[in-house]
Design an enzyme around this catalytic site. Structure first.
Site, mmCIF file in Angstrom:
data_model
loop_
_atom_site.group_PDB
_atom_site.id
_atom_site.type_symbol
_atom_site.label_atom_id
_atom_site.label_comp_id
_atom_site.label_asym_id
_atom_site.label_seq_id
_atom_site.Cartn_x
_atom_site.Cartn_y
_atom_site.Cartn_z
ATOM 1 N N GLU A 1 0.862 -1.181 0.000
ATOM 2 C CA GLU A 1 0.000 0.000 0.000
ATOM 3 C C GLU A 1 0.897 1.229 0.000
ATOM 4 O O GLU A 1 1.934 1.250 0.668
ATOM 5 C CB GLU A 1 -0.914 0.042 1.226
ATOM 6 C CG GLU A 1 -1.934 -1.079 1.302
ATOM 7 C CD GLU A 1 -1.402 -2.287 2.041
ATOM 8 O OE1 GLU A 1 -0.430 -2.125 2.825
ATOM 9 O OE2 GLU A 1 -1.916 -3.393 1.822
ATOM 10 N N TYR B 1 7.220 2.112 -8.101
ATOM 11 C CA TYR B 1 6.600 0.791 -8.069
ATOM 12 C C TYR B 1 6.047 0.412 -9.451
ATOM 13 O O TYR B 1 6.148 -0.752 -9.866
ATOM 14 C CB TYR B 1 5.484 0.752 -7.025
ATOM 15 C CG TYR B 1 5.956 1.030 -5.621
ATOM 16 C CD1 TYR B 1 7.185 0.563 -5.161
ATOM 17 C CD2 TYR B 1 5.168 1.767 -4.728
ATOM 18 C CE1 TYR B 1 7.614 0.827 -3.869
ATOM 19 C CE2 TYR B 1 5.596 2.023 -3.426
ATOM 20 C CZ TYR B 1 6.828 1.555 -3.013
ATOM 21 O OH TYR B 1 7.257 1.816 -1.739
#
Length: 405
Positions: free
Chosen positions: A360, A372
């Site tokens: 998260e 990411y």
């Protein structure tokens, strides 16, 4: 006990072997700044004089600084390598402590007539009117640190010394800082005979003095493993200062200086400190320690050169990796340390058979989301009001761990 010791922080390198009965054999280079060429030869000579084989060494010690940056790196790296090769622990000896012991060794040669200096000033020339120094009171055993070991401006150091001692005290001076700043050091006593410069054979760093300190540390159990034997430069190198102000070349800024390894219990304090700096809800040391020691978690650390710069913490559950924490020290951001931590973690999870990795990230953390995404994570959805400190949403991301990526 046999302690193999390296001293490379001064102009002439030396090595020593100390035995637990107090015997010390040592050898020194005859040439200045020949540390890299001479240090292994000097160690071999010292072992021969002690009549022991390197396989009988039970510990490796090194003078860790301050001093010559290049010299420190040579000595510490050599000690780390030998320690790892032999599978024995290390002992870190601050250079100024070794120099203080050298001063005590000289004082032991003087007649006990009440005229011995009561204080030892250890001072290393750091150039530009700067010095690494400390003031010690010789307490016929372990010296007492009167002025802390740190970098000083010599013109500020002298008045501090003057205010730390009585008017009739005498001071033995050890180190090449006396060669550079003798006028200033003599000036603190207004030209009387209170300053006693150590003779040349007791003035500069020597491995036998370092080995003597290492013996005492060994008796107290002050060991570390080779990965935690680190230099103490006591100030940033010129390259680091140029890196910070943007004048260092891109080639030198290469991420090849990044080292990623598994976290050890000895890393706990530094990880906890960075945790507090980075997150509004920092984990406790107990929480972090559990993950470092758990077979169901992977914790990695990152070093920039020899400096601790970041870490990553992931849980492994039912074939999935869950990213808990990733943090990079603010001073070392923008150097692809986070990228290297993530890549190494992904590689480890794949090697252990995990199928995917989840995380998260704050919705507003655009740089992290971009990183990411470049690593192949897909955004799956949003958890509203996930972060308690400000109610920010969390973006859920996932990466399938395939053999070909």
């Amino acid at each position: 006990m046999r302690i193999l010791t390296y001293e490379t922080t001064g102009k002439k390198g030396s090595a020593a072997v100390a035995a637990d009965d107090g015997r010390i054999c040592w050898s020194a280079s005859h040439e200045e700044m020949d540390h890299l060429k001479d240090i292994t030869v000097l160690a071999r000579q010292s072992l021969g004089e002690m009549d022991v084989d390197v396989s009988q060494v039970t510990c490796v010690a090194a003078s860790i600084g301050p001093g010559s940056f290049t010299g420190i790196r040579i000595g510490v790296t050599t000690a780390r390598t030998v320690s790892q090769m032999l599978g024995v622990p290390c002992i870190a000896v601050p250079t100024l402590e070794g120099m203080t012991r050298l001063g005590q060794m000289y004082l032991d040669t003087l007649p006990d007539d009440g005229k011995k200096p009561e204080y030892i000033l250890t001072v290393i020339n750091a150039r530009r009117r700067q010095a690494y120094g400390a003031l010690w009171k010789d307490c016929s055993g372990l010296p007492e640190e009167v002025m802390e070991q740190k970098q000083y401006i010599i013109d500020d150091m002298v008045p501090e010394i003057d205010s730390s001692i009585s008017e009739d005290s005498r001071i033995l001076v050890v180190g090449d800082g006396f060669d550079a700043y003798d006028e200033a050091i003599y000036g603190l006593t207004n030209g009387d005979n209170r300053i006693v410069p150590a003779p040349e054979n007791f003035r500069y760093q020597r491995a036998d003095a370092v080995a003597s300190v290492a013996l005492e540390k060994a008796k107290k159990g002050e060991f570390t493993d080779y990965s935690h034997l680190l230099p103490d430069y006591m100030r940033k190198s010129e390259a680091e200062m140029r890196l910070e102000n943007g004048t260092l070349s891109k080639r030198i800024k290469s991420p090849d200086t990044i080292t990623i390894r598994r976290a050890l219990p000895g890393d706990l304090d530094r990880i906890a400190e960075l945790e507090k700096k980075t997150f509004p809800d920092p984990w406790t040391k107990d929480d972090l320690a559990k993950d470092i020691n758990s077979p169901d978690a992977v914790v990695l650390t990152a070093q920039w050169g020899t400096v601790f710069a970041g870490y990553i913490d992931v849980w492994r559950v039912a074939g999935e990796g869950q990213l808990n924490r990733i943090a990079v020290d603010r001073s070392y951001r923008g150097r692809k340390i986070g990228l290297r931590l993530m890549k190494e973690m992904i590689s480890i999870l794949k090697s252990q058979g995990d199928q995917e990795m989840n995380l998260e990230v704050r919705a507003g953390n655009r740089p992290a989301r971009s990183l990411y995404s470049k690593l192949g994570f897909r955004e799956l959805g949003v958890r509203p009001d996930y972060y308690q400190d400000n109610g920010e949403d969390a973006v859920i991301m996932k990466k399938e761990l395939k053999d070909n990526d």
